[in-house]
Scaffold this active site. Structure first.
Site, PDB file in Angstrom:
ATOM      1  N   MET A 338       7.022  65.773  78.432  1.00 24.26           N
ATOM      2  CA  MET A 338       8.414  65.731  78.895  1.00 24.26           C
ATOM      3  C   MET A 338       8.951  67.126  79.189  1.00 24.26           C
ATOM      4  SD  MET A 338       9.175  62.617  79.173  1.00 24.26           S
ATOM      5  CE  MET A 338      10.933  62.491  79.359  1.00 24.26           C
ATOM      6  N   VAL A 414      10.223  68.379  71.497  1.00 27.00           N
ATOM      7  CA  VAL A 414       9.043  68.507  70.632  1.00 27.00           C
ATOM      8  C   VAL A 414       8.677  67.123  70.097  1.00 27.00           C
ATOM      9  CG1 VAL A 414       9.552  70.903  70.042  1.00 27.00           C
ATOM     10  CG2 VAL A 414      10.428  69.081  68.576  1.00 27.00           C
ATOM     11  N   GLU A 416       8.217  63.599  68.301  1.00 25.87           N
ATOM     12  CA  GLU A 416       9.266  62.679  67.846  1.00 25.87           C
ATOM     13  C   GLU A 416       9.151  62.518  66.322  1.00 25.87           C
ATOM     14  OE1 GLU A 416      11.659  61.831  69.536  1.00 25.87           O
ATOM     15  OE2 GLU A 416      12.253  59.740  69.394  1.00 25.87           O
ATOM     16  N   HIS A 464      18.726  62.467  77.357  1.00 18.54           N
ATOM     17  CA  HIS A 464      17.508  61.651  77.337  1.00 18.54           C
ATOM     18  C   HIS A 464      16.978  61.434  78.755  1.00 18.54           C
ATOM     19  CE1 HIS A 464      15.524  57.510  76.526  1.00 18.54           C
ATOM     20  NE2 HIS A 464      14.676  58.470  76.293  1.00 18.54           N
ATOM     21  N   ASN A 514      16.368  51.800  77.107  1.00 19.51           N
ATOM     22  CA  ASN A 514      15.185  51.354  76.377  1.00 19.51           C
ATOM     23  C   ASN A 514      15.411  50.033  75.655  1.00 19.51           C
ATOM     24  OD1 ASN A 514      13.629  53.381  77.317  1.00 19.51           O
ATOM     25  ND2 ASN A 514      13.752  54.667  75.485  1.00 19.51           N
TER      26      ASN A 514
HETATM   27  P1  NAD Z   1       4.308  65.751  73.734  1.00 21.45           P
HETATM   28  O1  NAD Z   1       3.492  65.527  72.520  1.00 21.45           O
HETATM   29  O2  NAD Z   1       3.644  65.618  75.065  1.00 21.45           O
HETATM   30  O3  NAD Z   1       4.951  67.196  73.693  1.00 21.45           O
HETATM   31  C1  NAD Z   1       5.503  67.775  72.554  1.00 21.45           C
HETATM   32  C2  NAD Z   1       5.336  69.260  72.654  1.00 21.45           C
HETATM   33  O4  NAD Z   1       6.094  69.876  71.628  1.00 21.45           O
HETATM   34  C3  NAD Z   1       3.902  69.744  72.486  1.00 21.45           C
HETATM   35  O5  NAD Z   1       3.559  70.580  73.567  1.00 21.45           O
HETATM   36  C4  NAD Z   1       3.929  70.509  71.181  1.00 21.45           C
HETATM   37  O6  NAD Z   1       3.009  71.602  71.167  1.00 21.45           O
HETATM   38  C5  NAD Z   1       5.367  70.986  71.142  1.00 21.45           C
HETATM   39  N1  NAD Z   1       5.815  71.347  69.798  1.00 21.45           N
HETATM   40  C6  NAD Z   1       5.642  70.681  68.647  1.00 21.45           C
HETATM   41  N2  NAD Z   1       6.228  71.353  67.636  1.00 21.45           N
HETATM   42  C7  NAD Z   1       6.768  72.476  68.162  1.00 21.45           C
HETATM   43  C8  NAD Z   1       7.491  73.555  67.629  1.00 21.45           C
HETATM   44  N3  NAD Z   1       7.755  73.634  66.340  1.00 21.45           N
HETATM   45  N4  NAD Z   1       7.899  74.538  68.466  1.00 21.45           N
HETATM   46  C9  NAD Z   1       7.623  74.460  69.789  1.00 21.45           C
HETATM   47  N5  NAD Z   1       6.944  73.448  70.340  1.00 21.45           N
HETATM   48  C10 NAD Z   1       6.519  72.468  69.537  1.00 21.45           C
HETATM   49  O7  NAD Z   1       5.540  64.755  73.613  1.00 21.45           O
HETATM   50  P2  NAD Z   1       6.504  64.193  74.777  1.00 21.45           P
HETATM   51  O8  NAD Z   1       5.997  62.874  75.230  1.00 21.45           O
HETATM   52  O9  NAD Z   1       6.761  65.269  75.746  1.00 21.45           O
HETATM   53  O10 NAD Z   1       7.825  63.895  73.954  1.00 21.45           O
HETATM   54  C11 NAD Z   1       8.685  64.927  73.547  1.00 21.45           C
HETATM   55  C12 NAD Z   1      10.041  64.344  73.181  1.00 21.45           C
HETATM   56  O11 NAD Z   1      10.565  63.648  74.303  1.00 21.45           O
HETATM   57  C13 NAD Z   1      10.019  63.350  72.062  1.00 21.45           C
HETATM   58  O12 NAD Z   1      11.186  63.482  71.300  1.00 21.45           O
HETATM   59  C14 NAD Z   1      10.010  62.020  72.757  1.00 21.45           C
HETATM   60  O13 NAD Z   1      10.553  60.978  71.988  1.00 21.45           O
HETATM   61  C15 NAD Z   1      10.901  62.320  73.930  1.00 21.45           C
HETATM   62  N6  NAD Z   1      10.722  61.441  75.094  1.00 21.45           N
HETATM   63  C16 NAD Z   1       9.501  61.075  75.514  1.00 21.45           C
HETATM   64  C17 NAD Z   1       9.364  60.250  76.605  1.00 21.45           C
HETATM   65  C18 NAD Z   1       8.015  59.851  77.107  1.00 21.45           C
HETATM   66  O14 NAD Z   1       7.934  58.987  77.978  1.00 21.45           O
HETATM   67  N7  NAD Z   1       6.954  60.456  76.625  1.00 21.45           N
HETATM   68  C19 NAD Z   1      10.511  59.820  77.293  1.00 21.45           C
HETATM   69  C20 NAD Z   1      11.767  60.246  76.857  1.00 21.45           C
HETATM   70  C21 NAD Z   1      11.870  61.063  75.764  1.00 21.45           C
END
Ligand code: NAD
Length: 736
Positions: A338, A414, A416, A464, A514
């Site tokens: 994201m 980061v 979830e 979001h 959602n």
């Molecule tokens: P992801 O696992 O692809 O990415 C998370 C990133 O955060 C990773 O690159 C990780 O290295 C980084 N990270 C973790 N801890 C960290 C820290 N302490 N400092 C800096 N970076 C850190 O996850 P995602 O799918 O991108 O989801 C991220 C957020 O977006 C979540 O809260 C999720 O619920 C939300 N979200 C996801 C979607 C989806 O479709 N995947 C849609 C809407 C919202």
């Protein structure tokens, strides 16, 4: 004669230049006054022997976006009033005459005996492009910003000022139908290749080129008014025509499932019009236009996809007292799936981005996504490498939280996990300026809960995004219990800057979109459990108007994610909050079969390697679902209703609970966020369109057969009793 919306100058060669430049507006639109003024100009050019011809151009950055849809909406209201007061026949007569005024002025321009040329730069769409099409000659500026087209279909309308007649007389019928159905915006060179324009020239030369054509004796007779004219595809009733029309009908059905009256009207108008001389053909077109303008679908789509969407984008929900924010630098923490997408859309809006992840490699990986997307654009000829370099130059990828000191807004994306998020919130807050706003992109965690880890909950908000970020147009903004107005204003200004559409929703599980999507997926899973053949579930969903079936959608989202959400809900809310049949299906798919969705090429569908054909339903899916039902015994209408009604009920519940406070947001959010059958105008307009009484009765029938998830909430029962709708809190006046 004095013009307000046009400036008319006659040069020494006797060529008039009519420059369309509406005072007090950034964009020209076709209004009642514009139509009247244009008509006067045509008569003056036609009647003055000293004027040889006329060039029409624009004094704005763009030519024009087309008809003022509020004018068309006003026509609809006037029709309803007349029908009430003077009867249907009188209302129809008025409506037909009024709605074809523009078409008549354009036809008069085309047949007045003097040559007209259009000199077009920038956007020229809908009713404005129909003006250009009525001119005898069209010169387009070669700049990137120039786009022509007839996008009416996108708001359930139909080009009613000659578009359905002139386009199929300029190009092959198949191409014309495609152009009218898709409503795409076409660049200058492409338009010329398609036969829609005569010449492409530098921006500052278009007027001169148009004048030269007149000076050189350009003909004031359109090709179709010449005695020997033949349409590019020949006659409708000919061997060639028979190659076109039967498949055109089939394509229409495949693409629209007969849900869009405007698309059908386009097909009919072209088919009938091509068999008639131009004046009669335009009359046929006008009849269809009047019919479509009065359709429930056009009214719903104009309201949601044009008016409400526009109002939300312009800040309908922005706190009035907050001064405009000047966003320059946005921090994004978490450069994963994201975060990388958010970084791209932010940099594309011209903002500077600080992209932070746990180490340099992870941050760089997030930035490389922007590189990939821009390279794809370059390969498609839609961007230049200099633009890619400039965009990448705006993104600083770093593991250093200290770099966030420059930010006006920081968005975290980061993992979830509340613990990881709390830690990130503390580290970000230690680095940012006091006036910086903090936003979380969480999809499931309550904002008020996350804000407990913040020292400044008034500056804490949810933004979001939906995936893929670069494609999805909707963004939900979530107010926590302590979120302040400055944070809300900043979030809205940011969404506006990245040119997406915001809805402001309350802080409840699943927010808005959602929740509705969850209800849709659940219904798909339960249908599978009931033994409805998977292909029927998927096809009937599309026939109901959804862009993809629930099983296909779940494959995109991830079946493992659906299972995780079900299990988390059970743990947090209790056994009763989840459906055991759904959990069983998901558990078998994920835990027994290892089928996670598109991500591992194995979900409800199989995903063959590239070049090995399209995805297909997994042949063994029957073994996961219930005892198969005989397809012929399945009530197809009921399946379609179930798939839309569950979502609409969930949307109504969000209104009842105050998660959504404005029906425009639920409607716009449902169409843009998850593709809720666009012809309905959205999940709440679907209920309004049916009428609360009929909807409640339908929901109760489904409840009796399929269980309490179909129980209509109090808000709908009240609406049915009082005769109100989501948009009208007073009962309708009945006809006298
Ligand atoms: P992801 O696992 O692809 O990415 C998370 C990133 O955060 C990773 O690159 C990780 O290295 C980084 N990270 C973790 N801890 C960290 C820290 N302490 N400092 C800096 N970076 C850190 O996850 P995602 O799918 O991108 O989801 C991220 C957020 O977006 C979540 O809260 C999720 O619920 C939300 N979200 C996801 C979607 C989806 O479709 N995947 C849609 C809407 C919202």
């Amino acid at each position: 004669m004095t013009e307000t919306h046009f400036r008319v100058e006659i040069d020494s060669d006797g060529i008039a230049l009519a420059t369309w430049d509406m005072p007090g507006r950034s964009m020209n639109v076709v209004t009642t006054e514009v139509i009247a003024e244009l008509s006067d100009i045509v008569e003056r050019v036609a009647g003055d022997a000293a004027i040889k011809g006329c060039v029409v151009t624009s004094g704005k950055e763009s030519f024009s976006g087309g008809a003022d849809l509020t004018m068309l909406q006003g026509l609809g209201l006037e029709y309803a009033r007349l029908a009430r007061e003077e009867g249907e026949e009188e209302a129809m007569r008025f409506f037909f005459e009024e709605s074809r005024k523009l078409s008549l002025v354009y036809r008069r321009l085309e047949t007045c005996g003097k040559p007209f040329a259009a000199a077009v730069h920038g956007t020229c769409l809908g009713g404005a492009f129909e003006l250009a099409l009525a001119c005898h000659y069209r010169v387009l500026s070669s700049e990137d910003a120039t786009r022509v087209g007839l996008p009416e279909i996108k708001v359930g309308l139909f080009p009613g000022a000659g578009g359905t007649q002139r386009v199929p007389r300029l190009m092959q019928t198949g191409d014309a139908l495609q152009m009218l159905f898709r409503g795409e915006q076409i660049r200058a060179l492409m338009a010329k290749n398609m036969g829609l324009a005569h010449e492409v020239a530098k921006r500052d030369e278009i007027v001169e080129k148009a004048k030269s054509w007149i000076r050189a004796g350009g003909s004031p007779v359109a090709p179709w008014d010449q005695p020997k004219f033949k349409a590019p595809s020949g006659k409708v009733y000919s061997p060639g025509g028979m190659m076109i029309w039967p498949p055109a009908n089939a394509i229409y059905r495949r693409e629209t499932h007969d849900n869009y009256p405007a698309a059908k009207a386009i097909l009919q108008s072209v088919y009938e019009g091509l068999q008639l001389p131009m004046d009669l053909a335009l009359r046929v077109e006008s009849r269809y236009f009047a019919q479509i303008l009065r359709s429930k679908e056009a009214a719903a789509m104009i309201r949601t996809l044009f008016l409400s969407k526009g109002e939300l984008e312009k800040g309908a929900r922005r706190p009035a007292g907050e001064a405009a924010t000047s966003l320059k630098t946005v921090g994004i923490v978490g450069a994963g799936f994201m975060g990388a997408g958010v970084a791209y859309v932010t940099a594309q809006a011209g903002l500077d981005v600080i992209l932070v992840d746990r180490d340099q490699e992870a941050a760089d990986k997030g930035k490389s996504y922007s590189h990939k997307l821009m390279t794809d654009q370059i390969n498609k000829g839609r961007a230049k490498s200099a633009e890619r370099e400039a965009l990448l130059g705006r993104i600083t990828a770093t593991p250093d939280y200290g770099a966030l000191a420059a930010c006006d807004l920081v968005i975290e994306a980061v993992f979830e996990d509340p613990k990881v998020k709390a830690e990130v919130i503390a580290r970000v807050e230690a680095a940012i300026r006091p006036d910086c706003i903090f936003a979380s992109n969480t999809s499931t965690l309550p904002i008020s809960g996350l804000a407990q880890a913040s020292r400044r909950p008034e500056a804490f908000i949810g933004i979001h995004f939906f995936s893929p970020v670069e494609k999805m147009l909707l963004v939900e903004i979530i107010n926590g219990s302590q979120t302040g107005e400055r944070a809300l204003a900043t979030a809205l200004d940011y969404v506006r800057a990245i040119r997406k559409t915001p809805i402001v929703v309350g802080d409840a599980r699943g927010f808005f979109a959602n929740r509705c999507v969850g209800a849709y997926l659940l219904e798909g899973h339960l249908m599978l459990a009931e033994g409805i053949p998977p292909a029927m579930i998927e096809n009937l969903a599309r026939m109901a108007g959804m862009p993809v079936g629930p099983l296909s959608l779940n494959d995109e989202v991830g079946i493992d994610l659906a299972l995780r959400v079900v299990r988390a809900t059970k743990a947090q809310v209790g056994e009763g909050a989840v459906n055991p049949d759904q959990e069983q299906i998901l558990s078998v798919m994920v835990e027994r079969e290892g089928r996670l969705g598109r991500k591992n090429a194995k979900g409800f569908y199989d995903y063959p390697d590239k070049g090995q054909g399209p995805k297909r339903l997994w042949p063994d899916l029957g073994s996961v679902g219930g005892f198969p039902q005989a397809p012929d015994e399945i009530d197809r209408g009921e399946v379609k209703h179930r798939l839309l009604v569950v979502q609409a009920l969930e949307a109504a519940r969000t209104v009842e609970e105050g998660v959504v406070t404005d029906p425009r947001e639920a409607d716009v959010g449902s169409v843009l966020g998850f593709g809720f059958a666009p012809f309905t105008g959205g999940a709440l307009s679907y209920i309004d369109g049916m009428g609360a009484t009929a909807f409640v009765a339908l929901a109760r029938r489904l409840e009796a057969k399929h269980g309490p998830r179909f129980a209509p909430p109090r808000i709908l029962v009240d609406m049915a009793e009082r005769g109100t709708t989501f948009y009208r809190s007073e009962p309708a006046r009945t006809a006298a």
